[in-house]
Design a protein around this motif. Structure first.
Motif, PDB file in Angstrom:
ATOM      1  N   UNK A   1      56.549  66.558 -68.920  1.00  0.00           N
ATOM      2  CA  UNK A   1      56.822  67.948 -69.301  1.00  0.00           C
ATOM      3  C   UNK A   1      56.368  68.975 -68.271  1.00  0.00           C
ATOM      4  N   UNK A   2      55.514  68.572 -67.327  1.00  0.00           N
ATOM      5  CA  UNK A   2      54.917  69.557 -66.416  1.00  0.00           C
ATOM      6  C   UNK A   2      55.980  70.327 -65.639  1.00  0.00           C
ATOM      7  N   UNK A   3      56.963  69.625 -65.102  1.00  0.00           N
ATOM      8  CA  UNK A   3      57.989  70.290 -64.296  1.00  0.00           C
ATOM      9  C   UNK A   3      58.737  71.342 -65.102  1.00  0.00           C
ATOM     10  N   UNK A   4      59.180  70.961 -66.307  1.00  0.00           N
ATOM     11  CA  UNK A   4      59.928  71.913 -67.147  1.00  0.00           C
ATOM     12  C   UNK A   4      59.052  73.070 -67.600  1.00  0.00           C
ATOM     13  N   UNK A   5      57.762  72.804 -67.809  1.00  0.00           N
ATOM     14  CA  UNK A   5      56.863  73.864 -68.256  1.00  0.00           C
ATOM     15  C   UNK A   5      56.603  74.871 -67.148  1.00  0.00           C
ATOM     16  N   UNK A   6      56.421  74.395 -65.926  1.00  0.00           N
ATOM     17  CA  UNK A   6      56.065  75.278 -64.818  1.00  0.00           C
ATOM     18  C   UNK A   6      57.266  75.979 -64.191  1.00  0.00           C
ATOM     19  N   UNK A   7      58.450  75.388 -64.295  1.00  0.00           N
ATOM     20  CA  UNK A   7      59.624  75.949 -63.615  1.00  0.00           C
ATOM     21  C   UNK A   7      59.861  77.426 -63.926  1.00  0.00           C
ATOM     22  N   UNK A   8      59.814  77.858 -65.195  1.00  0.00           N
ATOM     23  CA  UNK A   8      60.032  79.282 -65.480  1.00  0.00           C
ATOM     24  C   UNK A   8      58.753  80.115 -65.377  1.00  0.00           C
ATOM     25  N   UNK A   9      57.661  79.491 -64.939  1.00  0.00           N
ATOM     26  CA  UNK A   9      56.362  80.178 -64.871  1.00  0.00           C
ATOM     27  C   UNK A   9      55.735  79.988 -63.488  1.00  0.00           C
ATOM     28  N   UNK A  10      56.324  80.571 -62.457  1.00  0.00           N
ATOM     29  CA  UNK A  10      55.810  80.359 -61.096  1.00  0.00           C
ATOM     30  C   UNK A  10      54.402  80.888 -60.873  1.00  0.00           C
ATOM     31  N   UNK A  11      53.921  81.766 -61.762  1.00  0.00           N
ATOM     32  CA  UNK A  11      52.580  82.320 -61.592  1.00  0.00           C
ATOM     33  C   UNK A  11      51.538  81.594 -62.446  1.00  0.00           C
ATOM     34  N   UNK A  12      51.929  80.464 -63.016  1.00  0.00           N
ATOM     35  CA  UNK A  12      50.994  79.653 -63.795  1.00  0.00           C
ATOM     36  C   UNK A  12      50.523  78.486 -62.936  1.00  0.00           C
ATOM     37  N   UNK A  13      49.222  78.238 -62.967  1.00  0.00           N
ATOM     38  CA  UNK A  13      48.655  77.084 -62.275  1.00  0.00           C
ATOM     39  C   UNK A  13      48.065  76.143 -63.315  1.00  0.00           C
TER      40      UNK A  13
END
Length: 306
Positions: free
Chosen positions: A111-123
């Motif tokens: 899920x990490x890729x799908x979760x981070x894709x729309x959230x470029x400012x999330x680490x």
């Protein structure tokens, strides 16, 4: 000095318009209200900020200097509010997740890729450990979210269940048990067995399953990591027993996972938060993603969990 952000906005608007009336119109205030605000600001800073004529309002030298201060404060205020709004919308921030290794490598990796894709400012920081280590990190504030099994040590934490994670025997596809719909724990006693080390949740579950057979498996190798057991199986050194959640990464194309019975042994998985402070919007959104991924995994496996 005690000035509000609204007072600074009024001052900046008058400076930009060089007019009290134009500033009042832009701010949707009355001109007397704007004049009173400027008088209050000048009273606080102790100097005249504007020179006023019948035709124009101009900044004094002090006013020009103060404008740079006011503009910087307004910009920082708006930027900070923007960052906070993004945080509340789960679109920025840092999230630390502590998880069991098999869940980090399987469920989380999916899920990490799908979760981070729309959230470029999330680490996203992911740390792994035993169930005890994961919960300790959560309680110490070193992790925002924990993904692990529910144990007595989970008491006092906020728990969002993910469902049951039943134990399966894992065998090569050409193994005699590979075509079985299920297997009994005592059936495994005939084969060389790769055992997880004491202290791991998989070992605890394995010991629970074999306890009813009143016999110990033929342990040829004892390892402390699931992937090491997979490597040993790949070399033909034996079979093992894993929770079903391991299937998503344990070279599923090479092995068959067969549900174990007599007894049925499983663990309950969950997402956990500290009871206080309340989880961030980012943590809540991430939990929703984990729940959705868990349901999809269950659907593909054809398993209904609690």
């Amino acid at each position: 000095m005690n000035l509000t952000i609204e007072q600074l906005r009024v001052f900046a608007a008058v400076a930009a318009a060089s007019s009290f009336s134009d500033a009042a119109q832009a701010l949707r205030l009355t001109q007397p209200a704007v004049s009173r605000t400027i008088q209050s600001v000048e009273g606080v800073v102790g100097t005249s900020l504007f020179s006023r004529t019948t035709r124009k309002v101009e900044l004094t030298a002090d006013g020009t200097e103060f404008l740079s201060v006011a503009a910087a404060i307004i910009e920082e205020f708006e930027s900070s509010l923007g960052r906070f709004d993004a945080f509340m919308q789960s679109s920025r921030g840092t999230l630390t997740v502590a998880a069991l290794p098999v869940l980090a490598s399987g469920l989380l990796a999916s899920i990490v890729s799908d979760f981070l894709a729309p959230r470029p400012q999330v680490q996203l920081h992911i740390t792994t450990g035993s169930a005890q280590q994961v919960l300790e990190r959560l309680r110490r504030g070193e992790a925002d979210v924990a993904i692990t099994e529910i144990t007595p040590d989970s008491t006092g934490l906020q728990i969002t269940p993910l469902g049951s994670d039943p134990m399966c025997v894992v065998v090569p596809r050409d193994h005699p048990l590979a075509e079985s719909e299920s297997a009994r724990w005592k059936d495994l006693l005939r084969y060389d067995f790769i055992t997880l080390a004491a202290g791991t949740s998989v070992r605890r579950l394995t010991d629970e399953g074999f306890s009813t057979t009143h016999a110990a498996p033929k342990s040829v190798v004892v390892v402390d990591a699931t992937m090491t057991a997979v490597a040993m199986m790949s070399r033909g050194l034996g079979i093992t027993a894993f929770p079903l959640s391991t299937r998503s990464f344990a070279a599923a194309e090479s092995f068959t996972f067969i549900p174990l019975r007599d007894p049925t042994v499983s663990r309950e998985l969950a997402v956990l938060w500290a009871a206080s402070p309340a989880p961030s919007a980012l943590a809540r959104t991430f939990t929703e993603s984990v729940l959705a991924a868990s349901r999809e995994s269950e659907r593909r496996a054809g398993i209904v969990t609690g």
